[in-house]
Design a protein around this motif. Structure first.
Motif, PDB file in Angstrom:
ATOM      1  N   ALA A 169       0.848  -1.188   0.000  1.00  0.00           N
ATOM      2  CA  ALA A 169       0.000   0.000   0.000  1.00  0.00           C
ATOM      3  C   ALA A 169       0.887   1.244   0.000  1.00  0.00           C
ATOM      4  CB  ALA A 169      -0.921  -0.008   1.212  1.00  0.00           C
ATOM      5  N   TYR A 170       0.266   2.397  -0.190  1.00  0.00           N
ATOM      6  CA  TYR A 170       1.027   3.639  -0.101  1.00  0.00           C
ATOM      7  C   TYR A 170       0.189   4.710   0.583  1.00  0.00           C
ATOM      8  CZ  TYR A 170      -1.449   6.006  -3.985  1.00  0.00           C
ATOM      9  OH  TYR A 170      -2.392   6.606  -4.765  1.00  0.00           O
ATOM     10  N   TYR A 171       0.878   5.691   1.151  1.00  0.00           N
ATOM     11  CA  TYR A 171       0.241   6.777   1.906  1.00  0.00           C
ATOM     12  C   TYR A 171       0.951   8.056   1.497  1.00  0.00           C
ATOM     13  CZ  TYR A 171      -2.365   8.227   6.158  1.00  0.00           C
ATOM     14  OH  TYR A 171      -3.262   8.786   7.042  1.00  0.00           O
ATOM     15  N   SER A 172       0.224   9.024   0.931  1.00  0.00           N
ATOM     16  CA  SER A 172       0.909  10.169   0.334  1.00  0.00           C
ATOM     17  C   SER A 172       0.036  11.408   0.348  1.00  0.00           C
ATOM     18  CB  SER A 172       1.305   9.854  -1.112  1.00  0.00           C
ATOM     19  OG  SER A 172       1.868  10.973  -1.741  1.00  0.00           O
ATOM     20  N   VAL A 173       0.685  12.569   0.366  1.00  0.00           N
ATOM     21  CA  VAL A 173      -0.031  13.838   0.322  1.00  0.00           C
ATOM     22  C   VAL A 173      -0.586  14.113  -1.067  1.00  0.00           C
ATOM     23  CG1 VAL A 173       2.026  15.201  -0.242  1.00  0.00           C
ATOM     24  CG2 VAL A 173       0.137  16.263   0.994  1.00  0.00           C
ATOM     25  N   ILE A 174      -0.045  13.446  -2.085  1.00  0.00           N
ATOM     26  CA  ILE A 174      -0.478  13.645  -3.467  1.00  0.00           C
ATOM     27  C   ILE A 174      -0.147  12.382  -4.249  1.00  0.00           C
ATOM     28  CG2 ILE A 174       1.729  14.651  -4.213  1.00  0.00           C
ATOM     29  CD1 ILE A 174       0.134  16.563  -6.007  1.00  0.00           C
ATOM     30  N   SER A 175      -0.896  12.131  -5.305  1.00  0.00           N
ATOM     31  CA  SER A 175      -0.599  10.968  -6.134  1.00  0.00           C
ATOM     32  C   SER A 175       0.697  11.196  -6.906  1.00  0.00           C
ATOM     33  CB  SER A 175      -1.740  10.713  -7.121  1.00  0.00           C
ATOM     34  OG  SER A 175      -1.760  11.729  -8.114  1.00  0.00           O
ATOM     35  N   PRO A 176       1.407  10.130  -7.272  1.00  0.00           N
ATOM     36  CA  PRO A 176       2.620  10.318  -8.087  1.00  0.00           C
ATOM     37  C   PRO A 176       2.354  11.051  -9.395  1.00  0.00           C
ATOM     38  CG  PRO A 176       2.552   8.091  -7.178  1.00  0.00           C
ATOM     39  CD  PRO A 176       1.229   8.725  -6.865  1.00  0.00           C
ATOM     40  N   GLU A 177       1.210  10.782 -10.035  1.00  0.00           N
ATOM     41  CA  GLU A 177       0.888  11.466 -11.294  1.00  0.00           C
ATOM     42  C   GLU A 177       0.675  12.964 -11.065  1.00  0.00           C
ATOM     43  OE1 GLU A 177      -0.978   7.295 -11.632  1.00  0.00           O
ATOM     44  OE2 GLU A 177      -0.611   8.800 -10.088  1.00  0.00           O
ATOM     45  N   GLY A 178      -0.014  13.308  -9.980  1.00  0.00           N
ATOM     46  CA  GLY A 178      -0.240  14.715  -9.677  1.00  0.00           C
ATOM     47  C   GLY A 178       1.055  15.444  -9.366  1.00  0.00           C
ATOM     48  N   CYS A 179       1.919  14.783  -8.611  1.00  0.00           N
ATOM     49  CA  CYS A 179       3.222  15.359  -8.289  1.00  0.00           C
ATOM     50  C   CYS A 179       4.050  15.572  -9.552  1.00  0.00           C
ATOM     51  CB  CYS A 179       3.963  14.453  -7.308  1.00  0.00           C
ATOM     52  SG  CYS A 179       5.621  15.008  -6.886  1.00  0.00           S
ATOM     53  N   ALA A 180       4.040  14.564 -10.429  1.00  0.00           N
ATOM     54  CA  ALA A 180       4.810  14.665 -11.669  1.00  0.00           C
ATOM     55  C   ALA A 180       4.288  15.799 -12.551  1.00  0.00           C
ATOM     56  CB  ALA A 180       4.752  13.343 -12.426  1.00  0.00           C
ATOM     57  N   ALA A 181       2.964  15.974 -12.601  1.00  0.00           N
ATOM     58  CA  ALA A 181       2.388  17.037 -13.419  1.00  0.00           C
ATOM     59  C   ALA A 181       2.776  18.417 -12.896  1.00  0.00           C
ATOM     60  CB  ALA A 181       0.868  16.897 -13.445  1.00  0.00           C
ATOM     61  N   ILE A 182       2.937  18.549 -11.580  1.00  0.00           N
ATOM     62  CA  ILE A 182       3.287  19.842 -10.997  1.00  0.00           C
ATOM     63  C   ILE A 182       4.784  20.126 -11.131  1.00  0.00           C
ATOM     64  CG2 ILE A 182       3.426  21.137  -8.832  1.00  0.00           C
ATOM     65  CD1 ILE A 182       0.830  19.680  -7.984  1.00  0.00           C
ATOM     66  N   ILE A 194       6.741   7.200  -0.421  1.00  0.00           N
ATOM     67  CA  ILE A 194       5.367   6.856  -0.064  1.00  0.00           C
ATOM     68  C   ILE A 194       5.157   5.375   0.211  1.00  0.00           C
ATOM     69  CG2 ILE A 194       4.400   8.800  -1.318  1.00  0.00           C
ATOM     70  CD1 ILE A 194       3.796   6.997  -3.640  1.00  0.00           C
ATOM     71  N   THR A 195       6.200   4.561   0.074  1.00  0.00           N
ATOM     72  CA  THR A 195       6.023   3.129   0.289  1.00  0.00           C
ATOM     73  C   THR A 195       6.000   2.811   1.779  1.00  0.00           C
ATOM     74  OG1 THR A 195       8.393   2.644   0.256  1.00  0.00           O
ATOM     75  CG2 THR A 195       7.233   2.648  -1.858  1.00  0.00           C
ATOM     76  N   ALA A 196       5.538   1.630   2.106  1.00  0.00           N
ATOM     77  CA  ALA A 196       5.426   1.226   3.510  1.00  0.00           C
ATOM     78  C   ALA A 196       6.775   1.306   4.223  1.00  0.00           C
ATOM     79  CB  ALA A 196       4.854  -0.192   3.590  1.00  0.00           C
ATOM     80  N   ARG A 197       7.817   0.835   3.559  1.00  0.00           N
ATOM     81  CA  ARG A 197       9.138   0.847   4.197  1.00  0.00           C
ATOM     82  C   ARG A 197       9.629   2.272   4.461  1.00  0.00           C
ATOM     83  NH1 ARG A 197      13.246  -2.957   1.226  1.00  0.00           N
ATOM     84  NH2 ARG A 197      11.496  -4.341   1.694  1.00  0.00           N
ATOM     85  N   ASP A 198       9.421   3.167   3.493  1.00  0.00           N
ATOM     86  CA  ASP A 198       9.814   4.560   3.683  1.00  0.00           C
ATOM     87  C   ASP A 198       9.027   5.207   4.820  1.00  0.00           C
ATOM     88  OD1 ASP A 198      11.704   4.607   1.599  1.00  0.00           O
ATOM     89  OD2 ASP A 198      10.159   4.997   0.102  1.00  0.00           O
ATOM     90  N   LEU A 199       7.742   4.967   4.841  1.00  0.00           N
ATOM     91  CA  LEU A 199       6.890   5.573   5.862  1.00  0.00           C
ATOM     92  C   LEU A 199       7.255   5.083   7.259  1.00  0.00           C
ATOM     93  CD1 LEU A 199       3.541   5.254   3.906  1.00  0.00           C
ATOM     94  CD2 LEU A 199       4.730   7.389   4.415  1.00  0.00           C
ATOM     95  N   LEU A 200       7.600   3.809   7.374  1.00  0.00           N
ATOM     96  CA  LEU A 200       8.003   3.285   8.672  1.00  0.00           C
ATOM     97  C   LEU A 200       9.306   3.916   9.131  1.00  0.00           C
ATOM     98  CD1 LEU A 200       7.329   1.229  10.930  1.00  0.00           C
ATOM     99  CD2 LEU A 200       8.731  -0.433   9.699  1.00  0.00           C
ATOM    100  N   SER A 201      10.250   4.071   8.216  1.00  0.00           N
ATOM    101  CA  SER A 201      11.537   4.669   8.578  1.00  0.00           C
ATOM    102  C   SER A 201      11.380   6.126   8.990  1.00  0.00           C
ATOM    103  CB  SER A 201      12.518   4.556   7.404  1.00  0.00           C
ATOM    104  OG  SER A 201      12.118   5.381   6.317  1.00  0.00           O
TER     105      SER A 201
END
Length: 373
Positions: free
Chosen positions: A253-266, A283-290
């Protein structure tokens, strides 16, 4: 959910390779192939080869027995699966989180909980079907469960608004959480949404205010709250039911303030840079845990939750039971203190000490300082 009348039943996904020998195998493989992701192609090619061998055993080489050849390919499939899924990029995990056959909130509710009684409406405007919730039991534990629900087909996706809730959905969730607090019941939320609905009607009914009120009120509820990100955790739409004592996240799963597509467009003016954005967003589980943004990763079966929904549900159930049993004995004041401290600790930054300014050479207008006496 698709089920045939043969011994090989198709539930959320086709059964694993070992079950392909049952009747109806060709339909099973075609359904499996329909939802293959690009990085899964090596696995698909081996499965096609295995299926062709079983359908046309006469084409097998005479140098090796059919059974030995089948076992060799099955072993190769398992090795390839482990290799592919052990080296997933952040963007590939996002693709798995969005897999159309991944279990949704109601799938987990039916598999994990008993005596589920769904409650409807926010008592202010309407019933938002993108948010589901009600009383249930987890073993012998009574609780309130709330989740964002997507659809399996076009008709259901329209009904569920593709899992993107309106303001009335968040107000319904808050109504149910207050009801749980009134009866002293733990709250479990299952998060799987690309974000809150951004339409004109949602803005007219104050979607931002509805989410903001949920954030405030969830911080103050005196019952245990456990949130689990089971798929997409998109922006405020996820956070609107995500303020909790414990935040769990499934492995893919992922948890993020914005979707990757939205971030890329900006940032890059190109949605095709989504893979690059997914890497940068952490935004991945491992990153969020760290980063301390989630409390625990719930590991999935190889290939994702959609490959073995029953095992995934059983695993999630064990995690929920453990966290409820750990939180329930704590005094309410202690839970509230820990919850507040948890969210106050979010956010990390690096601060560079500015270099000392260079001294200007003395001039008639800027004479050197007089020596001290």
């Amino acid at each position: 959910m698709v089920v045939n009348s043969s011994p090989c039943q198709l539930k959320l996904i086709p059964p694993p390779c070992s079950a392909l020998m049952a009747h109806g195998v060709w339909i099973t493989l075609r359904l499996y192939m329909k939802y293959q992701l690009d990085f899964e192609k090596p696995i698909l090619e081996l499965q096609r080869k295995l299926e062709e061998l079983r359908r046309h055993p006469e084409a097998n080489s005479m140098d090796i027995s059919l059974d030995d050849e089948i076992r060799r390919i099955e072993k190769k499939i398992e090795e390839t699966r482990k290799h592919v899924y052990s080296e997933l990029t952040p963007w590939q995990r996002v693709q798995l989180a969005r897999h159309p056959k991944r279990p949704f909130a109601l799938d987990y509710i039916r598999a994990i909980l008993t005596d589920f009684h769904e409650l409807h409406g926010d008592r202010l405007y309407a019933d938002d079907r993108a948010i589901v919730g009600g009383f249930a039991r987890l073993g012998d534990r009574k609780l309130m469960v709330i989740g964002t629900q997507k659809g399996r087909d076009t008709k259901e996706n329209i009904l569920r608004n593709f899992g993107s809730a309106h303001p009335e959905g968040y107000r319904k969730a808050l109504r149910l959480m207050r009801l749980a607090s009134k009866f002293g019941l733990p709250i479990v939320t299952l998060i799987d949404t690309a974000g809150a609905y951004p339409g004109i009607g949602a803005e007219e009914r104050h979607i931002a205010e509805a989410i903001a009120v949920n954030l405030r009120e969830m911080m103050l509820l005196d019952v245990p709250i456990i949130a689990a990100v089971i798929g997409e955790g998109g922006s405020g739409g996820a956070l609107g039911i995500g303020v909790a004592d414990r935040v769990l996240i499934l492995e893919n799963a992922y948890y993020s303030v914005i979707s990757p597509e939205g971030c890329a467009a900006i940032l890059w003016k190109d949605r095709a840079a989504a893979a690059r954005a997914a890497e940068a967003l952490k935004i991945t589980a491992r990153d969020l845990l760290s980063l301390g943004l989630v409390d625990e990763i719930v590991h999935e079966p190889i290939g994702g939750a959609q490959n073995d929904p029953e095992t995934m549900a059983a695993t999630l159930k064990l995690h929920l039971i453990r966290h409820i049993d750990e939180l329930s004995p704590l005094p309410a004041e202690e839970r509230l203190r820990l919850r507040y401290a948890k969210f106050r600790s979010f956010g990390r930054f690096l601060e560079n000490t500015p270099a000392p300014a260079a001294e200007e050479p003395p001039t008639p207008d800027n004479p050197p300082p007089a020596p001290a006496e």
